[in-house]
Design a protein around this motif. Structure first.
Motif, short mmCIF file in Angstrom:
data_model
loop_
_atom_site.label_atom_id
_atom_site.label_comp_id
_atom_site.label_asym_id
_atom_site.label_seq_id
_atom_site.Cartn_x
_atom_site.Cartn_y
_atom_site.Cartn_z
N PHE A 139 -9.26 -49.02 23.50
CA PHE A 139 -7.83 -48.77 23.63
C PHE A 139 -7.11 -50.06 23.24
N GLY A 140 -5.80 -50.02 23.27
CA GLY A 140 -5.04 -51.22 22.93
C GLY A 140 -5.09 -51.52 21.45
N GLY A 141 -4.95 -52.77 21.13
CA GLY A 141 -4.92 -53.19 19.74
C GLY A 141 -3.93 -54.33 19.56
N HIS A 142 -3.48 -54.51 18.33
CA HIS A 142 -2.52 -55.57 18.05
C HIS A 142 -1.72 -55.21 16.81
N ALA A 143 -0.55 -55.81 16.68
CA ALA A 143 0.33 -55.58 15.54
C ALA A 143 1.01 -56.88 15.17
N ASN A 144 1.66 -56.88 14.02
CA ASN A 144 2.39 -58.05 13.54
C ASN A 144 3.79 -58.03 14.16
N PRO A 145 4.13 -58.98 15.04
CA PRO A 145 5.44 -58.95 15.69
C PRO A 145 6.61 -58.99 14.72
N HIS A 146 6.51 -59.83 13.67
CA HIS A 146 7.62 -59.95 12.73
C HIS A 146 7.86 -58.64 12.00
N ARG A 147 6.79 -58.04 11.51
CA ARG A 147 6.94 -56.77 10.79
C ARG A 147 7.42 -55.65 11.72
N THR A 148 6.95 -55.66 12.96
CA THR A 148 7.29 -54.58 13.88
C THR A 148 8.77 -54.58 14.24
N VAL A 149 9.32 -55.75 14.59
CA VAL A 149 10.74 -55.76 14.95
C VAL A 149 11.61 -55.40 13.75
N GLN A 150 11.21 -55.83 12.56
CA GLN A 150 11.97 -55.47 11.37
C GLN A 150 11.85 -53.96 11.09
N ALA A 151 10.66 -53.40 11.34
CA ALA A 151 10.47 -51.96 11.15
C ALA A 151 11.37 -51.16 12.09
N PHE A 152 11.45 -51.58 13.36
CA PHE A 152 12.36 -50.91 14.29
C PHE A 152 13.80 -50.99 13.78
N ALA A 153 14.19 -52.17 13.31
CA ALA A 153 15.57 -52.36 12.85
C ALA A 153 15.88 -51.47 11.65
N TRP A 154 15.00 -51.47 10.65
CA TRP A 154 15.24 -50.65 9.46
C TRP A 154 15.24 -49.16 9.81
N ALA A 155 14.29 -48.74 10.65
CA ALA A 155 14.21 -47.32 11.01
C ALA A 155 15.45 -46.88 11.78
N MET A 156 15.95 -47.73 12.66
CA MET A 156 17.17 -47.40 13.39
C MET A 156 18.35 -47.24 12.44
N GLN A 157 18.46 -48.16 11.49
CA GLN A 157 19.54 -48.08 10.52
C GLN A 157 19.41 -46.84 9.63
N ASP A 158 18.18 -46.45 9.32
CA ASP A 158 17.97 -45.23 8.53
C ASP A 158 18.54 -44.01 9.23
N HIS A 159 18.57 -44.05 10.57
CA HIS A 159 19.12 -42.93 11.35
C HIS A 159 20.59 -43.13 11.71
N GLY A 160 21.22 -44.13 11.13
CA GLY A 160 22.65 -44.33 11.35
C GLY A 160 23.01 -45.37 12.37
N GLN A 162 23.55 -49.14 13.99
CA GLN A 162 24.12 -50.36 13.42
C GLN A 162 23.60 -51.59 14.18
N ILE A 163 23.50 -52.71 13.48
CA ILE A 163 23.06 -53.97 14.07
C ILE A 163 24.10 -55.04 13.78
N LEU A 164 24.55 -55.72 14.82
CA LEU A 164 25.45 -56.86 14.69
C LEU A 164 24.67 -58.12 15.05
N GLN A 165 24.31 -58.92 14.07
CA GLN A 165 23.61 -60.17 14.31
C GLN A 165 24.63 -61.31 14.43
N GLU A 166 24.18 -62.40 15.04
CA GLU A 166 25.01 -63.59 15.21
C GLU A 166 26.38 -63.22 15.80
N THR A 167 26.32 -62.36 16.81
CA THR A 167 27.53 -61.91 17.50
C THR A 167 27.30 -62.08 19.00
N LYS A 168 27.95 -63.03 19.60
CA LYS A 168 27.73 -63.36 21.01
C LYS A 168 28.57 -62.48 21.92
#
Length: 389
Positions: A139-160, A162-168
């Motif tokens: 069970f378990g496993g491992h993944a690439n953290p950098h690719r994974t967070v970017q994949a979540f971001a792109w997939a979320m944007q694909d569904h409409g 929005q992401i606001l970066q550098e916004t405090k």
């Protein structure tokens, strides 16, 4: 910079693995969602960790294990997930401790088998004669953290979404017992629901709406070696270290001790030079056949730690439209399941597939005011042993 939106059904604060997964689950359900971060996507500990996906002690474990193998297909982008895990032991005591994970997983329907020293070395070619055995976790496993967070971001944007970066985020506008808008340095965003998943920044933001969230930040570090021959199973733990072998062959590993930080040091995360030789020495013990390997880089990410080391996923009574999510240093691996759970809390009022009562904030109701000092969880001067053992 993206134009400032006026509002959304849900505002998620924090563009780490937890926040982005939550945003993706909400967006794919047709809910308008904005994820806000004071920095960049995955710039905190979510993009700077060992990449492990094996949290057998969590009530979200079964869902975590269900989702990771299919996550690339669900997201439409690669995470570099690889299944299965091996843990090496160097004495009988360690072997006994690791057996608890196998028994715990077995209760939930997941297999594991005990390895003798010969089997362990065959499965882990970089290991040496110092290994006395181990466990192969099916069970378990491992993944690439950098690719994974970017994949979540792109997939979320694909569904409409929005992401606001550098916004405090600077505050919240409240109407009655609810949050009516999230206030940022660029203006306010009107919303119906708020998810606060800002990692070590969660405590200060929650305090703005009078919700106490006890935590202490710490700097966790990972070192990366030059590429080495690929092992059959890239996820190998042991000797107090966690990490993985990348697809290029690099060993990316971290582990305690971590360095406790003052609150104002949360976003200043350079690698700590005194700790690197210590981690390198333990990695050489874990994989003695490549003890000669060069370290080519290292990085640090700030993790938040609750008093009992367990996550908080809770919806306080006041404000009634806020969900607090702090994963206490295990957010990356649980993120597919965590996002699913939080999205259900937002849309249905509760998580339908797991009992999250043990993650409630109420468990800290009678916590001592000086709990962090009692546990020794405070930053100390360099000459007084600044690291957590």
């Amino acid at each position: 910079m993206m134009e400032m939106p006026r509002g959304a059904d849900v505002v998620v604060i924090g563009a780490g693995a937890t926040g982005l997964s939550t945003g993706w689950w909400l967006a794919r359900a047709g809910i308008s969602v904005i994820v806000i971060d004071s920095g960049l996507v995955g710039w905190g500990a979510s993009g700077r960790n060992g990449g492990g996906c094996s949290h057998h002690f969590s009530p979200l474990f079964v869902e975590e294990q269900r989702l990771w193998p299919q996550l690339d297909d669900l997201l439409g982008y690669p995470t570099e997930f690889r299944p299965k895990r091996i843990r090496l032991a160097f004495d009988a005591h360690q072997l006994e401790l690791y057996g608890a994970a196998a028994r715990n997983a077995a209760h939930q329907g997941f297999g594991a088998r005990l390895l003798d020293a010969k089997e362990a070395r065959e499965l882990v070619p970089l290991a040496g004669e110092n290994v006395c055995g181990g466990y192969f976790y099916d069970f378990g496993g491992h993944a690439n953290p950098h690719r994974t967070v970017q994949a979540f971001a792109w997939a979320m944007q694909d569904h409409g979404g929005q992401i606001l970066q550098e916004t405090k985020v600077t505050g919240f506008r409240r109407v009655g017992g609810r949050i009516a808008a999230v206030v940022t340095e660029r203006g306010e965003i009107i919303c119906q629901q708020v998810v606060l998943a800002a990692g070590p920044g969660t405590q200060k933001l929650a305090a703005m709406v009078d919700v106490p969230v006890p935590m202490v930040p710490a700097r966790a570090e990972v070192l990366v070696t030059e590429p080495l021959p690929l092992m059959p199973i890239g996820g190998v733990d042991g000797n107090g270290l966690y990490g993985r072998q990348t697809l290029r062959g690099n060993l990316a590993y971290g582990g305690g001790p971590h360095e406790w930080l003052e609150d104002d040091a949360v976003f200043n995360t350079p690698s700590s030079t005194p700790l690197m030789p210590f981690l390198a020495g333990r990695l050489a013990t874990l994989f003695p056949r490549v003890a000669h390997a060069k370290i080519i880089r290292s990085w640090a990410g700030v993790i938040e730690n609750t008093p009992d080391g367990r996550p908080v996923i809770d919806r306080p009574a006041d404000p009634g439209n806020l969900v607090i999510a702090t994963l206490s240093s295990i957010g990356f691996g649980l993120s597919p399941a965590t996002g699913h759970a939080i999205a259900q809390i937002v849309t249905e009022g509760r998580c339908q597939f797991a009992d999250l009562s043990s993650f409630a904030l109420a468990r800290f109701r009678n916590l001592e005011s000086d709990w962090a000092e009692i546990q020794g969880w405070r930053a100390r001067p360099p000459e007084t042993a600044p690291f957590l053992a």
